[in-house]
Design a protein around this motif. Sequence first.
Motif, PDB file in Angstrom:
ATOM      1  N   ILE A 177       3.549   9.010  -4.869  1.00 21.15           N
ATOM      2  CA  ILE A 177       2.291   9.776  -5.327  1.00 21.15           C
ATOM      3  C   ILE A 177       2.870  11.303  -4.926  1.00 21.15           C
ATOM      4  O   ILE A 177       3.336  11.717  -4.098  1.00 21.15           O
ATOM      5  CB  ILE A 177       1.322   9.343  -4.049  1.00 21.15           C
ATOM      6  CG1 ILE A 177       0.908   7.824  -4.606  1.00 21.15           C
ATOM      7  CG2 ILE A 177       0.117  10.184  -4.014  1.00 21.15           C
ATOM      8  CD1 ILE A 177       0.084   7.234  -3.312  1.00 21.15           C
ATOM      9  N   PHE A 178       1.930  11.831  -6.062  1.00 20.11           N
ATOM     10  CA  PHE A 178       2.187  13.542  -5.901  1.00 20.11           C
ATOM     11  C   PHE A 178       0.772  13.718  -6.268  1.00 20.11           C
ATOM     12  O   PHE A 178      -0.028  13.370  -6.916  1.00 20.11           O
ATOM     13  CB  PHE A 178       3.385  14.103  -6.543  1.00 20.11           C
ATOM     14  CG  PHE A 178       3.514  13.523  -8.213  1.00 20.11           C
ATOM     15  CD1 PHE A 178       3.172  14.458  -9.267  1.00 20.11           C
ATOM     16  CD2 PHE A 178       4.062  12.121  -8.432  1.00 20.11           C
ATOM     17  CE1 PHE A 178       3.480  14.217 -10.385  1.00 20.11           C
ATOM     18  CE2 PHE A 178       4.094  11.880  -9.794  1.00 20.11           C
ATOM     19  CZ  PHE A 178       3.775  12.945 -10.514  1.00 20.11           C
ATOM     20  N   GLU A 179       0.720  15.256  -6.115  1.00 19.95           N
ATOM     21  CA  GLU A 179      -0.489  16.343  -6.646  1.00 19.95           C
ATOM     22  C   GLU A 179      -0.005  17.217  -7.761  1.00 19.95           C
ATOM     23  O   GLU A 179       1.182  17.561  -7.677  1.00 19.95           O
ATOM     24  CB  GLU A 179      -0.764  16.853  -5.220  1.00 19.95           C
ATOM     25  CG  GLU A 179      -2.173  17.530  -5.360  1.00 19.95           C
ATOM     26  CD  GLU A 179      -2.574  18.170  -3.750  1.00 19.95           C
ATOM     27  OE1 GLU A 179      -3.434  18.490  -3.823  1.00 19.95           O
ATOM     28  OE2 GLU A 179      -1.660  18.051  -2.905  1.00 19.95           O
ATOM     29  N   ILE A 180      -0.970  17.521  -8.465  1.00 22.86           N
ATOM     30  CA  ILE A 180      -0.699  18.625  -9.393  1.00 22.86           C
ATOM     31  C   ILE A 180      -1.791  19.770  -9.041  1.00 22.86           C
ATOM     32  O   ILE A 180      -2.817  19.423  -8.798  1.00 22.86           O
ATOM     33  CB  ILE A 180      -1.081  18.150 -10.802  1.00 22.86           C
ATOM     34  CG1 ILE A 180      -0.438  16.881 -11.468  1.00 22.86           C
ATOM     35  CG2 ILE A 180      -0.901  19.397 -11.877  1.00 22.86           C
ATOM     36  CD1 ILE A 180       1.176  17.065 -11.474  1.00 22.86           C
TER      37      ILE A 180
ATOM     38  N   ASN B 185       0.911  -1.154  -0.153  1.00 21.76           N
ATOM     39  CA  ASN B 185       0.123   0.062   0.029  1.00 21.76           C
ATOM     40  C   ASN B 185       0.756   1.165  -0.267  1.00 21.76           C
ATOM     41  O   ASN B 185       1.496   1.377   1.035  1.00 21.76           O
ATOM     42  CB  ASN B 185      -0.965   0.092   1.150  1.00 21.76           C
ATOM     43  CG  ASN B 185      -1.729   1.278   1.376  1.00 21.76           C
ATOM     44  OD1 ASN B 185      -1.724   2.252   0.490  1.00 21.76           O
ATOM     45  ND2 ASN B 185      -2.581   1.396   2.153  1.00 21.76           N
ATOM     46  N   ASN B 186       0.907   2.030  -1.050  1.00 23.33           N
ATOM     47  CA  ASN B 186       1.949   3.114  -1.181  1.00 23.33           C
ATOM     48  C   ASN B 186       1.384   4.363  -0.759  1.00 23.33           C
ATOM     49  O   ASN B 186       1.672   5.355  -1.108  1.00 23.33           O
ATOM     50  CB  ASN B 186       2.501   3.049  -2.711  1.00 23.33           C
ATOM     51  CG  ASN B 186       1.505   3.485  -3.879  1.00 23.33           C
ATOM     52  OD1 ASN B 186       0.221   2.911  -3.481  1.00 23.33           O
ATOM     53  ND2 ASN B 186       1.740   3.847  -4.741  1.00 23.33           N
ATOM     54  N   PHE B 187       0.044   4.303  -0.408  1.00 24.33           N
ATOM     55  CA  PHE B 187      -0.675   5.562  -0.014  1.00 24.33           C
ATOM     56  C   PHE B 187      -1.163   5.321   1.405  1.00 24.33           C
ATOM     57  O   PHE B 187      -2.328   5.700   1.856  1.00 24.33           O
ATOM     58  CB  PHE B 187      -1.919   5.958  -0.704  1.00 24.33           C
ATOM     59  CG  PHE B 187      -2.179   7.265  -0.684  1.00 24.33           C
ATOM     60  CD1 PHE B 187      -1.605   8.293  -0.829  1.00 24.33           C
ATOM     61  CD2 PHE B 187      -3.719   7.564  -0.822  1.00 24.33           C
ATOM     62  CE1 PHE B 187      -1.966   9.743  -0.820  1.00 24.33           C
ATOM     63  CE2 PHE B 187      -4.036   8.671  -0.699  1.00 24.33           C
ATOM     64  CZ  PHE B 187      -2.945   9.845  -0.571  1.00 24.33           C
TER      65      PHE B 187
ATOM     66  N   THR C 284       2.218   9.030  10.145  1.00 27.66           N
ATOM     67  CA  THR C 284       3.340  10.257  10.103  1.00 27.66           C
ATOM     68  C   THR C 284       4.148  10.124   9.095  1.00 27.66           C
ATOM     69  O   THR C 284       4.784   9.024   8.867  1.00 27.66           O
ATOM     70  CB  THR C 284       3.566  10.217  11.745  1.00 27.66           C
ATOM     71  OG1 THR C 284       2.552  10.256  12.486  1.00 27.66           O
ATOM     72  CG2 THR C 284       4.512  11.461  11.564  1.00 27.66           C
ATOM     73  N   GLY C 285       4.519  11.081   8.370  1.00 30.10           N
ATOM     74  CA  GLY C 285       5.379  11.088   7.347  1.00 30.10           C
ATOM     75  C   GLY C 285       5.067  12.004   6.367  1.00 30.10           C
ATOM     76  O   GLY C 285       3.776  12.194   6.000  1.00 30.10           O
ATOM     77  N   ILE C 286       5.998  11.896   5.353  1.00 23.45           N
ATOM     78  CA  ILE C 286       5.603  12.550   3.836  1.00 23.45           C
ATOM     79  C   ILE C 286       4.768  11.694   3.238  1.00 23.45           C
ATOM     80  O   ILE C 286       5.157  10.605   3.050  1.00 23.45           O
ATOM     81  CB  ILE C 286       6.835  13.080   3.120  1.00 23.45           C
ATOM     82  CG1 ILE C 286       7.761  13.985   4.145  1.00 23.45           C
ATOM     83  CG2 ILE C 286       6.503  13.414   1.840  1.00 23.45           C
ATOM     84  CD1 ILE C 286       8.891  14.363   3.625  1.00 23.45           C
ATOM     85  N   PHE C 287       3.491  12.092   2.576  1.00 26.77           N
ATOM     86  CA  PHE C 287       2.546  11.032   1.837  1.00 26.77           C
ATOM     87  C   PHE C 287       2.621  11.734   0.489  1.00 26.77           C
ATOM     88  O   PHE C 287       2.074  10.773  -0.488  1.00 26.77           O
ATOM     89  CB  PHE C 287       1.438  10.568   2.563  1.00 26.77           C
ATOM     90  CG  PHE C 287       0.374  11.714   2.538  1.00 26.77           C
ATOM     91  CD1 PHE C 287      -0.404  11.845   1.379  1.00 26.77           C
ATOM     92  CD2 PHE C 287       0.363  12.488   3.675  1.00 26.77           C
ATOM     93  CE1 PHE C 287      -1.298  13.006   1.575  1.00 26.77           C
ATOM     94  CE2 PHE C 287      -0.497  13.417   3.845  1.00 26.77           C
ATOM     95  CZ  PHE C 287      -1.596  13.753   2.849  1.00 26.77           C
ATOM     96  N   HIS C 288       3.230  12.605   0.110  1.00 23.12           N
ATOM     97  CA  HIS C 288       2.953  13.207  -1.391  1.00 23.12           C
ATOM     98  C   HIS C 288       3.873  14.424  -1.430  1.00 23.12           C
ATOM     99  O   HIS C 288       4.094  15.214  -0.416  1.00 23.12           O
ATOM    100  CB  HIS C 288       1.552  13.414  -1.627  1.00 23.12           C
ATOM    101  CG  HIS C 288       0.908  14.754  -1.202  1.00 23.12           C
ATOM    102  ND1 HIS C 288       0.445  14.792   0.111  1.00 23.12           N
ATOM    103  CD2 HIS C 288       0.781  16.102  -1.928  1.00 23.12           C
ATOM    104  CE1 HIS C 288      -0.028  16.211   0.161  1.00 23.12           C
ATOM    105  NE2 HIS C 288       0.306  16.828  -0.908  1.00 23.12           N
TER     106      HIS C 288
END
Length: 164
Positions: A147-150, A88-90, A95-99
């Motif tokens: 995973i990232f956001e635009i 599960n990569n999301f 706690t921590g960076i998720f994107h």
Amino acid sequence: MLPYPRSFSHIGLSVPNLEEAIKFYKEVFGWYILMEPSDVQNDDSPIGQMCRDVFGDDWDTFRIAHLSTGDKIGVEMFEFPQNEKPENNFEYWKTGIFHFCIQDPDVEGMVEKIVEHGGKQRMPIREYYPGEKPYRMVYVEDPFGNIFEIYSHSYELTYSDGAY
């Protein structure tokens, strides 16, 4: 005295294949290489010692490359020999960076390009202030599970008027 706001320097990404990751980020976002892929050994060299301080003693070697965004933010990419993609990569609740987030006014075009290059669109493109402002966003994933956001507009513009 209040501290002044510090600048963001770089982010580190772990990828399964350095060449494929560099190709993806160069072709999709136009990021450029600062340092070509190179090997780092667990030895007594300055970089070997520095990485031992970070990763501990239980590693032999890894590969690293450095890229840069258009606004001079560094993207450090690591390829570890025994890398593994999490089931599960999301795990956003941990706690921590998720994107991280990349800004481009053509959100739809970016999503199309990401998907064409092996990435995924994780949700529909949404508007932050429908009918009021043209601020849009979407979560996506690179072909390696990051995973990232635009965002269509800057972070400051998007949130400067307060809560939604």
